[in-house]
Design a protein around this motif. Structure first.
Motif, PDB file in Angstrom:
ATOM      1  N   ILE A   1       0.840  -1.195   0.000  1.00  9.60           N
ATOM      2  CA  ILE A   1       0.000   0.000   0.000  1.00  9.60           C
ATOM      3  C   ILE A   1       0.874   1.243   0.000  1.00  9.60           C
ATOM      4  O   ILE A   1       0.657   2.192  -0.762  1.00  9.60           O
ATOM      5  CB  ILE A   1      -0.940   0.014   1.229  1.00  9.60           C
ATOM      6  CG1 ILE A   1      -1.959  -1.124   1.108  1.00  9.60           C
ATOM      7  CG2 ILE A   1      -1.645   1.340   1.359  1.00  9.60           C
ATOM      8  CD1 ILE A   1      -2.876  -1.238   2.290  1.00  9.60           C
TER       9      ILE A   1
ATOM     10  N   ALA B   1       2.613   1.767  -3.369  1.00 12.92           N
ATOM     11  CA  ALA B   1       1.682   2.269  -4.384  1.00 12.92           C
ATOM     12  C   ALA B   1       1.447   3.763  -4.199  1.00 12.92           C
ATOM     13  O   ALA B   1       1.455   4.534  -5.163  1.00 12.92           O
ATOM     14  CB  ALA B   1       0.359   1.505  -4.292  1.00 12.92           C
ATOM     15  N   ILE B   2       1.264   4.183  -2.950  1.00 17.23           N
ATOM     16  CA  ILE B   2       0.983   5.594  -2.702  1.00 17.23           C
ATOM     17  C   ILE B   2       2.184   6.450  -3.078  1.00 17.23           C
ATOM     18  O   ILE B   2       2.051   7.496  -3.725  1.00 17.23           O
ATOM     19  CB  ILE B   2       0.614   5.811  -1.219  1.00 17.23           C
ATOM     20  CG1 ILE B   2      -0.751   5.182  -0.941  1.00 17.23           C
ATOM     21  CG2 ILE B   2       0.585   7.290  -0.871  1.00 17.23           C
ATOM     22  CD1 ILE B   2      -1.199   5.309   0.497  1.00 17.23           C
TER      23      ILE B   2
ATOM     24  N   ILE C   1       4.729   5.818  -5.172  1.00 20.01           N
ATOM     25  CA  ILE C   1       4.967   5.900  -6.617  1.00 20.01           C
ATOM     26  C   ILE C   1       3.941   6.807  -7.273  1.00 20.01           C
ATOM     27  O   ILE C   1       4.271   7.646  -8.114  1.00 20.01           O
ATOM     28  CB  ILE C   1       4.927   4.500  -7.263  1.00 20.01           C
ATOM     29  CG1 ILE C   1       6.100   3.668  -6.772  1.00 20.01           C
ATOM     30  CG2 ILE C   1       4.978   4.610  -8.780  1.00 20.01           C
ATOM     31  CD1 ILE C   1       6.156   2.297  -7.385  1.00 20.01           C
ATOM     32  N   SER C   2       2.666   6.639  -6.882  1.00 19.97           N
ATOM     33  CA  SER C   2       1.626   7.453  -7.489  1.00 19.97           C
ATOM     34  C   SER C   2       1.861   8.931  -7.214  1.00 19.97           C
ATOM     35  O   SER C   2       1.697   9.783  -8.090  1.00 19.97           O
ATOM     36  CB  SER C   2       0.262   7.023  -6.942  1.00 19.97           C
ATOM     37  OG  SER C   2      -0.681   8.014  -7.191  1.00 19.97           O
ATOM     38  N   LEU C   3       2.305   9.249  -6.011  1.00 26.72           N
ATOM     39  CA  LEU C   3       2.586  10.642  -5.650  1.00 26.72           C
ATOM     40  C   LEU C   3       3.680  11.219  -6.528  1.00 26.72           C
ATOM     41  O   LEU C   3       3.566  12.321  -7.066  1.00 26.72           O
ATOM     42  CB  LEU C   3       3.030  10.679  -4.175  1.00 26.72           C
ATOM     43  CG  LEU C   3       2.566  11.905  -3.395  1.00 26.72           C
ATOM     44  CD1 LEU C   3       1.097  11.785  -3.108  1.00 26.72           C
ATOM     45  CD2 LEU C   3       3.337  12.046  -2.107  1.00 26.72           C
TER      46      LEU C   3
ATOM     47  N   THR D   1       2.488  11.727 -10.126  1.00 26.74           N
ATOM     48  CA  THR D   1       1.566  12.857 -10.251  1.00 26.74           C
ATOM     49  C   THR D   1       2.313  14.181 -10.171  1.00 26.74           C
ATOM     50  O   THR D   1       2.035  15.107 -10.933  1.00 26.74           O
ATOM     51  CB  THR D   1       0.502  12.809  -9.136  1.00 26.74           C
ATOM     52  OG1 THR D   1      -0.104  11.523  -9.136  1.00 26.74           O
ATOM     53  CG2 THR D   1      -0.565  13.850  -9.355  1.00 26.74           C
TER      54      THR D   1
ATOM     55  N   SER E   1       2.679  17.024 -13.050  1.00 23.28           N
ATOM     56  CA  SER E   1       2.108  18.340 -12.802  1.00 23.28           C
ATOM     57  C   SER E   1       3.072  19.449 -13.155  1.00 23.28           C
ATOM     58  O   SER E   1       2.672  20.562 -13.407  1.00 23.28           O
ATOM     59  CB  SER E   1       1.706  18.471 -11.334  1.00 23.28           C
ATOM     60  OG  SER E   1       0.745  17.515 -11.034  1.00 23.28           O
TER      61      SER E   1
ATOM     62  N   GLN F   1      -6.113  16.103 -10.507  1.00 25.93           N
ATOM     63  CA  GLN F   1      -4.859  15.595  -9.940  1.00 25.93           C
ATOM     64  C   GLN F   1      -5.145  14.490  -8.936  1.00 25.93           C
ATOM     65  O   GLN F   1      -4.551  13.432  -8.971  1.00 25.93           O
ATOM     66  CB  GLN F   1      -4.137  16.727  -9.197  1.00 25.93           C
ATOM     67  CG  GLN F   1      -3.010  17.356  -9.964  1.00 25.93           C
ATOM     68  CD  GLN F   1      -2.305  18.375  -9.131  1.00 25.93           C
ATOM     69  OE1 GLN F   1      -2.919  19.074  -8.346  1.00 25.93           O
ATOM     70  NE2 GLN F   1      -1.011  18.453  -9.300  1.00 25.93           N
TER      71      GLN F   1
ATOM     72  N   PHE G   1      -6.506  11.353 -10.581  1.00 27.29           N
ATOM     73  CA  PHE G   1      -5.439  10.630 -11.245  1.00 27.29           C
ATOM     74  C   PHE G   1      -4.579   9.912 -10.222  1.00 27.29           C
ATOM     75  O   PHE G   1      -4.248   8.731 -10.382  1.00 27.29           O
ATOM     76  CB  PHE G   1      -4.590  11.611 -12.051  1.00 27.29           C
ATOM     77  CG  PHE G   1      -3.385  10.983 -12.677  1.00 27.29           C
ATOM     78  CD1 PHE G   1      -2.133  11.126 -12.107  1.00 27.29           C
ATOM     79  CD2 PHE G   1      -3.511  10.249 -13.836  1.00 27.29           C
ATOM     80  CE1 PHE G   1      -1.017  10.547 -12.681  1.00 27.29           C
ATOM     81  CE2 PHE G   1      -2.406   9.676 -14.427  1.00 27.29           C
ATOM     82  CZ  PHE G   1      -1.152   9.819 -13.851  1.00 27.29           C
ATOM     83  N   GLY G   2      -4.204  10.647  -9.166  1.00 26.18           N
ATOM     84  CA  GLY G   2      -3.335  10.066  -8.147  1.00 26.18           C
ATOM     85  C   GLY G   2      -3.954   8.820  -7.527  1.00 26.18           C
ATOM     86  O   GLY G   2      -3.304   7.780  -7.406  1.00 26.18           O
ATOM     87  N   ILE G   3      -5.217   8.907  -7.173  1.00 27.65           N
ATOM     88  CA  ILE G   3      -5.879   7.759  -6.548  1.00 27.65           C
ATOM     89  C   ILE G   3      -5.963   6.600  -7.531  1.00 27.65           C
ATOM     90  O   ILE G   3      -5.680   5.454  -7.194  1.00 27.65           O
ATOM     91  CB  ILE G   3      -7.280   8.147  -6.062  1.00 27.65           C
ATOM     92  CG1 ILE G   3      -7.173   9.135  -4.901  1.00 27.65           C
ATOM     93  CG2 ILE G   3      -8.054   6.914  -5.628  1.00 27.65           C
ATOM     94  CD1 ILE G   3      -8.498   9.589  -4.351  1.00 27.65           C
TER      95      ILE G   3
ATOM     96  N   LEU H   1      -4.097   5.945 -10.108  1.00 26.35           N
ATOM     97  CA  LEU H   1      -2.787   5.344 -10.348  1.00 26.35           C
ATOM     98  C   LEU H   1      -2.366   4.487  -9.159  1.00 26.35           C
ATOM     99  O   LEU H   1      -1.846   3.380  -9.324  1.00 26.35           O
ATOM    100  CB  LEU H   1      -1.757   6.445 -10.601  1.00 26.35           C
ATOM    101  CG  LEU H   1      -0.371   5.943 -11.005  1.00 26.35           C
ATOM    102  CD1 LEU H   1      -0.455   5.237 -12.335  1.00 26.35           C
ATOM    103  CD2 LEU H   1       0.622   7.082 -11.079  1.00 26.35           C
ATOM    104  N   ALA H   2      -2.598   4.997  -7.956  1.00 28.05           N
ATOM    105  CA  ALA H   2      -2.211   4.239  -6.757  1.00 28.05           C
ATOM    106  C   ALA H   2      -2.922   2.898  -6.733  1.00 28.05           C
ATOM    107  O   ALA H   2      -2.331   1.867  -6.412  1.00 28.05           O
ATOM    108  CB  ALA H   2      -2.548   5.043  -5.504  1.00 28.05           C
TER     109      ALA H   2
END
Lengths: 255, 343
Positions: A171, A174-175, A177-179, A182, A186, B320, B323-325, B327-328
């Motif tokens: 978990i 995943a958070i 990497i996604s951060l 993003t 941006s 944003q 997308f972030g959620i 992708l996670a």
């Protein structure tokens, strides 16, 4: 009178036949029941499951029920029994052995090869949690079945997937990497710069007048290279080396 | 002599505008095409722009009589009511007479497509920016530019190193040779552009460069017809300061690029001298879209000759987060199911 003799003879022979059934210990390649707690049918069932697991997951399971551990501790006996009888799949001889030591009243699980990592101490505890209650009740077939079933379901894909999903590690990864992704997306650029130092230079307009490359000084340093002596007696924590020289993991519990 | 100039089709009298594809003037009504000479004889008025003309902010459209209010720098415009193209002569007279221009090569439709493609890629842009009504607001404008020529002398001095490493026995050796490096040279720069309008954000205008100067031509008012135009409100000497900064960087980079064969190079001293500056006032084609989002203006600029686009896209927090959620979730699921395959 002869009839009576005949009956006696027959019944004596009959008793012997029945008796010899009990004396003859039925065993299969992976199920060694020296105390006859298991019937032929039960042994066959277990052997079949063990074969399936060996084929599917490259792990060999062994079950040993005995009361004579040749003076060795449960751990030593289990390790040696596994090693010296040539059990195990692959170059690292992966597999597990369940020893039901009726003398010391200890259930010991010995792991080898890839099973050391996969069935770590906490997993072994889980297995023992399931197995020892049966042993206390004297239900040896159920105990053996619990051992085999636990290993089988633990290796199953869905179980592994689920346990991976619900681990805090995945978990968090995943958070994170996604951060990162993003944030990178941006920082969308306003536009690419396509102008360099020559764009507005008049053709042939650049002249180099002064070119000087003067050597000033020189230094040389050296650093000693650490010869990396590979540390760590492989296999991580909780392992020991058996008399055969092979390392095993494992754990046990009395019942 | 009227303050506002309109170019009319000699065949049917309708308004005539410059067509970027044909590079000629085309009547919007009867589709006749005219080149510059034909247009000049048709309008038949001698425009002496070298003399200053009286300046007004209020004009009358000669087609429909409507009042056109122009702001201080608007030099060519459309009548709001009858869409007639008008060129405000005073804005092109005296010191405001441009010397050069580059004509539009991109049509409005092409500019819209360029913008659409660009904004599509910006996944966090609020959806309103992708609306048709917003995209239709795109306008073709001649932007005022100062084009500078100059001669530059540059001198840089610094320390450079050549580093060599090798391994022998149990040791890793590093040999560093230090050098004093000097480079000096001069260069001529031609037509360095500096945007002359305060309305147009310099940071974005810099990003639509460069224009292809092969297409540069002498200014003539007819080219303005069909487009908006703005005269400059940044004086040449102000623009010159921006130009100097740009050129200083050019010569420094150029000299740096001649320092080769070293592992590192640091400049410790530099001296740059810019002289013989000449400037020309030119009209360069751009397409603009001005979008408002959350009380901030977001301007997008497209180079009207090359089609290069630049602009600052706003970011919608909602997108944003979404997308972030999303992708996670995808990563989490693939770790779970994919990871179980390998353990």
């Amino acid at each position: 009178m002869y009839k009576k003799l005949g009956f006696l003879l027959l019944s004596i022979i009959f008793v012997f036949l029945i008796g010899s059934q009990k004396l003859y210990a039925y065993e299969s390649h992976n199920v060694k029941d020296y105390l006859n707690y298991l019937t032929e049918k039960e042994v066959n069932n277990l052997q079949r499951s063990i074969d399936k697991i060996k084929e599917k997951h490259d792990l060999e399971l062994v079950i040993v029920i005995t009361d004579d551990t040749e003076g060795k501790s449960s751990m030593e006996f289990a390790d040696d029994y596994y090693d010296y009888n040539g059990y195990g799949v692959g170059d690292d001889h992966s597999g597990l052995l369940l020893l039901i030591d009726m003398n010391a009243r200890v259930a010991w699980i010995s792991t080898t090869g890839s099973a050391i990592v996969f069935f770590d101490n906490s997993k072994i505890d889980e297995i023992l949690d399931k197995v020892t209650p049966y042993l206390t009740d004297g239900r040896y077939y159920n105990a053996s079945k619990a051992f085999v079933n636990f290993v089988r379901s633990d290796l199953s894909y869905f179980y592994r997937a689920l346990s991976m999903l619900f681990s805090l590690q995945s978990i968090l990864i995943a958070i994170v990497i996604s951060l990162i992704v993003t944030i990178i997306l941006s920082i969308s650029s306003k536009g690419k710069v396509t102008v360099d130092s020559r764009t507005y230079e008049e053709a042939g307009g650049f002249k180099l007048d002064v070119v000087k490359d003067q050597f000033i000084r020189e230094t040389t340093t050296r650093v000693k290279i650490e010869t990396s002596s590979s540390s760590g007696g492989g296999g991580g924590g909780g392992t020991h080396i058996g008399s055969s020289g092979r390392s095993h993991g494992g754990g046990g519990r009395s019942f | 002599m009227s303050a506002v100039k309109e170019y009319r089709c000699p065949n049917c009298g309708a308004g005539v505008g410059f067509d970027p594809i044909l590079q000629h003037w085309k009547c919007s009504f009867c589709n006749s095409e005219f080149n510059k000479n034909q247009l000049k004889t048709a309008s038949d008025i001698k425009d002496n722009l070298d003399e200053p003309v009286e300046d007004l902010n209020l004009y009358h459209c000669s087609s429909c009589g409507a009042e056109l209010i122009a702001d201080d720098t608007t030099s060519a415009t459309f009548c709001l009511y009858c869409r007639n193209h008008s060129v405000i002569k005073s804005r092109f007279s005296g010191r405001f007479k441009p010397e050069k221009l580059i004509t539009f090569r991109i049509t409005k439709e092409q500019a819209k497509d360029i913008y659409k493609k660009w904004i599509k890629k910006k996944i966090f842009a609020p959806s309103i920016f992708k609306n048709k009504e917003e995209i239709d607001k795109i306008t073709g404008v001649y932007a005022p530019y100062w084009l500078f020529d100059c001669i530059t002398n540059g001198y840089i001095e610094g320390q450079a190193t050549r580093v060599r490493t090798w391994t022998s026995g149990n040791y890793k050796y590093t040999n560093t040779k230090y050098y004093r490096v000097v480079r000096g040279g001069n260069s001529k720069y031609s037509k360095v552009p500096v945007d002359g309008s305060n309305k147009l954000d310099d940071n974005i205008m810099n990003l639509i460069e460069p224009y292809n100067y092969n297409a540069i031509t002498d200014f003539s008012m007819e080219y303005m017809s069909g487009f908006f135009a703005e005269k400059y409100d940044v004086e040449a000497h102000e623009a010159e300061m921006s130009m100097r900064k740009k050129v200083e960087k050019f010569i420094e980079d150029r000299l740096r690029s001649t320092v080769v064969g070293y592992s590192t190079f640091n400049i410790t001293q530099k001296s740059i001298n810019i002289s013989d500056c000449a400037h020309k006032y030119a009209m360069m084609p751009v397409y603009l879209i001005n979008n408002k989002y959350k009380e901030k203006n977001h301007i997008f600029i497209i180079n009207g000759q090359t089609g290069k686009i630049a602009g600052e896209t706003p970011i919608s927090l909602l997108r944003q987060i979404g997308f972030g959620i999303g992708l996670a979730l995808i990563i989490w699921l693939s770790i779970g199911f994919g990871g179980a395959l390998f353990v």
